[in-house]
Motif scaffolding. Sequence first.
Motif, short mmCIF file in Angstrom:
data_model
loop_
_atom_site.label_atom_id
_atom_site.label_comp_id
_atom_site.label_asym_id
_atom_site.label_seq_id
_atom_site.Cartn_x
_atom_site.Cartn_y
_atom_site.Cartn_z
N PRO A 189 0.80 -1.23 0.00
CA PRO A 189 0.00 0.00 0.00
C PRO A 189 0.83 1.27 0.00
CG PRO A 189 -0.83 -1.54 1.62
CD PRO A 189 0.46 -2.11 1.11
N ASP A 190 2.02 1.22 0.59
CA ASP A 190 2.84 2.45 0.65
C ASP A 190 3.83 2.56 -0.51
OD1 ASP A 190 4.41 0.39 1.59
OD2 ASP A 190 5.16 1.45 3.34
N THR A 191 3.72 1.68 -1.50
CA THR A 191 4.56 1.81 -2.70
C THR A 191 4.19 3.10 -3.42
OG1 THR A 191 4.71 -0.60 -2.97
CG2 THR A 191 5.18 0.73 -4.91
N GLU A 192 5.18 3.87 -3.78
CA GLU A 192 4.97 5.12 -4.51
C GLU A 192 4.49 4.76 -5.92
OE1 GLU A 192 5.35 8.65 -6.63
OE2 GLU A 192 6.71 6.99 -7.04
N ILE A 193 3.60 5.57 -6.49
CA ILE A 193 2.94 5.17 -7.75
C ILE A 193 3.93 4.99 -8.91
CG2 ILE A 193 0.68 6.05 -7.11
CD1 ILE A 193 1.14 8.42 -9.00
N THR A 194 4.98 5.81 -9.00
CA THR A 194 5.92 5.62 -10.11
C THR A 194 6.73 4.34 -9.93
OG1 THR A 194 7.56 7.07 -9.08
CG2 THR A 194 6.08 8.07 -10.71
N ASP A 195 6.98 3.95 -8.69
CA ASP A 195 7.66 2.68 -8.41
C ASP A 195 6.74 1.52 -8.82
OD1 ASP A 195 9.59 0.85 -7.46
OD2 ASP A 195 8.57 0.73 -5.53
N ALA A 196 5.46 1.64 -8.53
CA ALA A 196 4.50 0.60 -8.93
C ALA A 196 4.49 0.46 -10.45
CB ALA A 196 3.10 0.93 -8.40
N ILE A 197 4.51 1.58 -11.17
CA ILE A 197 4.52 1.55 -12.63
C ILE A 197 5.78 0.87 -13.14
CG2 ILE A 197 4.67 3.00 -14.70
CD1 ILE A 197 2.90 5.04 -13.06
N GLU A 198 6.92 1.20 -12.56
CA GLU A 198 8.18 0.58 -12.96
C GLU A 198 8.14 -0.93 -12.74
OE1 GLU A 198 11.63 2.47 -11.24
OE2 GLU A 198 10.93 4.45 -11.89
N GLN A 199 7.58 -1.35 -11.59
CA GLN A 199 7.50 -2.78 -11.30
C GLN A 199 6.58 -3.50 -12.29
OE1 GLN A 199 7.44 -4.39 -7.33
NE2 GLN A 199 7.64 -2.33 -6.47
N LEU A 200 5.44 -2.89 -12.62
CA LEU A 200 4.53 -3.50 -13.59
C LEU A 200 5.23 -3.67 -14.94
CD1 LEU A 200 1.14 -1.70 -12.84
CD2 LEU A 200 1.81 -4.03 -12.22
N HIS A 201 5.93 -2.64 -15.38
CA HIS A 201 6.63 -2.71 -16.66
C HIS A 201 7.74 -3.74 -16.63
CE1 HIS A 201 5.14 1.47 -18.12
NE2 HIS A 201 4.18 0.59 -18.00
N LYS A 202 8.47 -3.82 -15.52
CA LYS A 202 9.56 -4.78 -15.39
C LYS A 202 9.05 -6.21 -15.58
CE LYS A 202 12.60 -6.63 -11.82
NZ LYS A 202 12.95 -6.55 -10.40
N PHE A 203 7.85 -6.49 -15.08
CA PHE A 203 7.28 -7.84 -15.19
C PHE A 203 6.35 -7.99 -16.39
CE2 PHE A 203 8.72 -7.76 -10.83
CZ PHE A 203 9.20 -9.04 -10.63
N GLY A 204 6.18 -6.92 -17.16
CA GLY A 204 5.32 -6.97 -18.34
C GLY A 204 3.86 -7.20 -18.02
#
Length: 136
Positions: free
Chosen positions: A19-34
């Motif tokens: 829940p405390d993941t910053e939104i740009t970090d979440a976006i980077e993680q989604l892209h990293k895993f496709g």
Amino acid sequence: MAKQFISDIMSGQFPNITPDTEITDAIEQLHKFGLFGAPVQDSQGKLIGFISEQQLLAPLLQSSYFCDGANQVAELMSTDTLSVTQETTIVDLATQMQQNKPKIYPVLEDEKVIAIVTRSQIIAALKDNYLSCSAH
């Protein structure tokens, strides 16, 4: 055709979003895993929500244009999440996917996220079964 289970096709590789993941970090993680979305977990790995690119779009637009808006996943995630277990059959989940829109389902064991399964994985498994049927 032998019954196939989610455990046969699930992926243990997925983002660790809290829940405390910053939104740009979440976006980077989604892209990293496709991925287009991912489960949100608490510190013990329990499923508490889901975040998708769709949910990240509006606040990202708001923040980039007005320099304000949501900063953490907790402010955006949905908490009404669907999930499956390793023992769920591929056919059962494919049927469920026809009624429900999620493209990614968390796989739970003792309420903890241990893997994910995507619609693409379900389609690939069904395609393999279809091809084995048509070969006879």
